[in-house]
Design an enzyme around this catalytic site. Sequence first.
Site, PDB file in Angstrom:
ATOM      1  N   HIS A   8      -0.173  12.595  -1.338  1.00  0.00           N
ATOM      2  CA  HIS A   8      -0.486  11.956  -2.424  1.00  0.00           C
ATOM      3  C   HIS A   8       0.736  10.685  -2.846  1.00  0.00           C
ATOM      4  O   HIS A   8       0.320   9.821  -3.148  1.00  0.00           O
ATOM      5  CB  HIS A   8      -0.724  13.000  -3.330  1.00  0.00           C
ATOM      6  CG  HIS A   8      -1.945  13.995  -3.148  1.00  0.00           C
ATOM      7  ND1 HIS A   8      -3.194  13.315  -3.558  1.00  0.00           N
ATOM      8  CD2 HIS A   8      -1.930  15.122  -2.778  1.00  0.00           C
ATOM      9  CE1 HIS A   8      -3.947  14.452  -2.949  1.00  0.00           C
ATOM     10  NE2 HIS A   8      -3.222  15.485  -2.582  1.00  0.00           N
ATOM     11  N   ASP A  18       1.515   3.185  -1.971  1.00  0.00           N
ATOM     12  CA  ASP A  18       0.834   2.072  -1.205  1.00  0.00           C
ATOM     13  C   ASP A  18       0.370   1.258  -2.496  1.00  0.00           C
ATOM     14  O   ASP A  18      -0.717   1.191  -2.866  1.00  0.00           O
ATOM     15  CB  ASP A  18      -0.159   2.505  -0.560  1.00  0.00           C
ATOM     16  CG  ASP A  18      -0.711   1.300   0.231  1.00  0.00           C
ATOM     17  OD1 ASP A  18      -0.680   0.247  -0.093  1.00  0.00           O
ATOM     18  OD2 ASP A  18      -1.558   1.779   1.351  1.00  0.00           O
ATOM     19  N   ARG A  38      -3.021  -0.573  -2.162  1.00  0.00           N
ATOM     20  CA  ARG A  38      -4.225   0.308  -2.440  1.00  0.00           C
ATOM     21  C   ARG A  38      -4.111   0.580  -3.572  1.00  0.00           C
ATOM     22  O   ARG A  38      -5.491   0.336  -4.128  1.00  0.00           O
ATOM     23  CB  ARG A  38      -3.846   1.448  -1.586  1.00  0.00           C
ATOM     24  CG  ARG A  38      -4.800   2.777  -1.836  1.00  0.00           C
ATOM     25  CD  ARG A  38      -4.102   3.985  -1.470  1.00  0.00           C
ATOM     26  NE  ARG A  38      -4.907   5.195  -2.000  1.00  0.00           N
ATOM     27  CZ  ARG A  38      -4.611   5.735  -2.998  1.00  0.00           C
ATOM     28  NH1 ARG A  38      -3.800   5.320  -3.879  1.00  0.00           N
ATOM     29  NH2 ARG A  38      -5.309   6.988  -3.484  1.00  0.00           N
ATOM     30  N   GLY A  53     -12.819  13.100  -4.525  1.00  0.00           N
ATOM     31  CA  GLY A  53     -11.991  13.130  -4.089  1.00  0.00           C
ATOM     32  C   GLY A  53     -10.447  12.632  -4.917  1.00  0.00           C
ATOM     33  O   GLY A  53      -9.738  11.767  -4.385  1.00  0.00           O
ATOM     34  N   ASP A  63     -12.326  17.314  -6.709  1.00  0.00           N
ATOM     35  CA  ASP A  63     -11.519  17.585  -5.462  1.00  0.00           C
ATOM     36  C   ASP A  63     -11.521  18.924  -5.119  1.00  0.00           C
ATOM     37  O   ASP A  63     -11.282  20.032  -5.710  1.00  0.00           O
ATOM     38  CB  ASP A  63      -9.968  17.089  -5.764  1.00  0.00           C
ATOM     39  CG  ASP A  63      -9.504  16.622  -4.276  1.00  0.00           C
ATOM     40  OD1 ASP A  63      -8.927  15.682  -4.214  1.00  0.00           O
ATOM     41  OD2 ASP A  63      -9.239  17.526  -3.514  1.00  0.00           O
ATOM     42  N   GLU A 119     -20.504  18.752  -2.757  1.00  0.00           N
ATOM     43  CA  GLU A 119     -21.922  19.231  -2.218  1.00  0.00           C
ATOM     44  C   GLU A 119     -21.880  20.599  -3.334  1.00  0.00           C
ATOM     45  O   GLU A 119     -23.205  20.930  -3.352  1.00  0.00           O
ATOM     46  CB  GLU A 119     -21.770  19.842  -0.992  1.00  0.00           C
ATOM     47  CG  GLU A 119     -21.597  18.615   0.140  1.00  0.00           C
ATOM     48  CD  GLU A 119     -20.157  18.040   0.429  1.00  0.00           C
ATOM     49  OE1 GLU A 119     -20.140  17.099   1.157  1.00  0.00           O
ATOM     50  OE2 GLU A 119     -19.399  18.305  -0.468  1.00  0.00           O
ATOM     51  N   GLU A 172     -11.424   6.706  -3.092  1.00  0.00           N
ATOM     52  CA  GLU A 172     -10.626   6.323  -2.133  1.00  0.00           C
ATOM     53  C   GLU A 172     -11.174   7.138  -0.666  1.00  0.00           C
ATOM     54  O   GLU A 172     -10.344   8.064  -0.869  1.00  0.00           O
ATOM     55  CB  GLU A 172      -9.504   6.135  -2.707  1.00  0.00           C
ATOM     56  CG  GLU A 172      -8.332   5.310  -1.631  1.00  0.00           C
ATOM     57  CD  GLU A 172      -8.019   5.767  -0.540  1.00  0.00           C
ATOM     58  OE1 GLU A 172      -8.963   6.074   0.718  1.00  0.00           O
ATOM     59  OE2 GLU A 172      -6.776   6.086  -0.432  1.00  0.00           O
ATOM     60  N   GLU A 177     -12.184  10.971   9.317  1.00  0.00           N
ATOM     61  CA  GLU A 177     -12.333  12.048   8.430  1.00  0.00           C
ATOM     62  C   GLU A 177     -13.637  12.278   7.666  1.00  0.00           C
ATOM     63  O   GLU A 177     -13.730  13.300   7.228  1.00  0.00           O
ATOM     64  CB  GLU A 177     -11.038  11.844   7.189  1.00  0.00           C
ATOM     65  CG  GLU A 177      -9.843  12.078   7.697  1.00  0.00           C
ATOM     66  CD  GLU A 177      -9.026  12.369   6.518  1.00  0.00           C
ATOM     67  OE1 GLU A 177      -9.272  11.728   5.588  1.00  0.00           O
ATOM     68  OE2 GLU A 177      -7.736  12.509   6.701  1.00  0.00           O
ATOM     69  N   HIS A 219      -0.636   1.758   3.813  1.00  0.00           N
ATOM     70  CA  HIS A 219      -0.417   2.975   4.533  1.00  0.00           C
ATOM     71  C   HIS A 219      -1.717   3.317   5.768  1.00  0.00           C
ATOM     72  O   HIS A 219      -1.138   3.978   6.600  1.00  0.00           O
ATOM     73  CB  HIS A 219      -0.377   4.145   3.631  1.00  0.00           C
ATOM     74  CG  HIS A 219      -1.678   4.653   3.204  1.00  0.00           C
ATOM     75  ND1 HIS A 219      -2.628   4.211   2.241  1.00  0.00           N
ATOM     76  CD2 HIS A 219      -2.384   5.785   3.681  1.00  0.00           C
ATOM     77  CE1 HIS A 219      -3.610   4.780   2.095  1.00  0.00           C
ATOM     78  NE2 HIS A 219      -3.647   5.910   3.011  1.00  0.00           N
TER      79      HIS A 219
END
Length: 404
Positions: free
Chosen positions: A63, A69, A72, A96, A118, A147, A161, A170, A348
């Site tokens: 993180h 970054d 970002r 997330g 998350d 989910e 993100e 991923e 990154h």
Amino acid sequence: MGGGLTSHKDRARRGGRRSRDSLRASEHQQQQQQQQQNDRKPATPCTDFDVAYFHSYAHVGIHEEMIKDRVRTETYRAAIMQNQSFIEGKVVVDVGCGTGILSIFCAQAGAKRVYAVDASDIAVQANEVVKANNLTDKVIVLHGRVEDVEIDEEVDVIISEWMGYMLLYESMLGSVITARDRWLKRGGLILPSYATLYMAPVTHPDRYSESIDFWRNVYGIDMSAMMPLAKQCAFEEPSVETITGENVLTWPHVVKHVDCYTIQIHELESIATTFKFKSMMRAPLHGFAFWFDVEFSTPAISPANNHIPPVVVGSSNNHPMDGCQKKKRANPNEALVLSTAPEDPPTHWQQTMIYFYDPIEVEQDQLIEGSVVLSQSKENARFMNIHLEYASGGRSFVKESVMR
């Protein structure tokens, strides 16, 4: 993003570390999760690979790298403020959420309520960050998979993100799609709204020289017998590194355009494209580079339902079809773009390189053509199989690799 990916330099990368100790959720959160599991069966099973993936994100180093970054993080903050009129007084879900920084940006932009979701234990820290900033009345941290967690209302905005190396590594985009289909109101906003994966042939003599040609003369000793093994170790798997526009031999080719309003999960299982490049110069061709852009667009007209994208102001011609070559990105006055292209400020994500074991000498205007298939690994859907076929100068080649 996963941990086994090879990199030219030994650098801490997102997903490349595992936490030393699993952090424990509070008793209340555990009870809440248990109740959710009792009330609703998971849409998809949580595999051992998923557990390891979520566990990796409990490490603060991942993180830290993402937050540091600036391209970002500041682009996301600018996108939130640019869309403040769509966020203020509205309900947002952050898919997330990590440490919760995007959720807090949304709260600062006036969101009525933000659900910060998350599955990693970093959610425990995110909750503490929310408390420390006196935002518990606005930001609700949900520790669990998209989910599995329950949100008892429709949401106006989804922010996430989700982008991995090579955009889709991923498979986190699937969670955004799930959140969209479960909760997003008709006419709701998704940030980012669109994404485009590019590829282009590259020349990189310095990289090849320091990894391979080095063995020709080592302190005066001929160690060229090491070269076949060196090529395999250096170039068998994709490599995440930074190149410049000077390394790129042609205009890029669009591998995949993603419309976050309409894309379906099954579309992520396999992506294929054919390409035809014409080299702009005479140079050794060492491989292909992949990078991506994401676009944060403002909806102008509400769609009839969640699966029809909003009309985007001034952007009707900005979305290239898969397979075409794109010479110019969206006008920044029309849409906010976060780019990981070689000619743009580094992020990154850097660029993902697929190197050949041996370079091909190409002349100016020489054709380089072939096809690439990106497919989710049957072993682990978060891994990506890459099947690359390419031909130039009358010679044909096949390169297969796995991004793990």
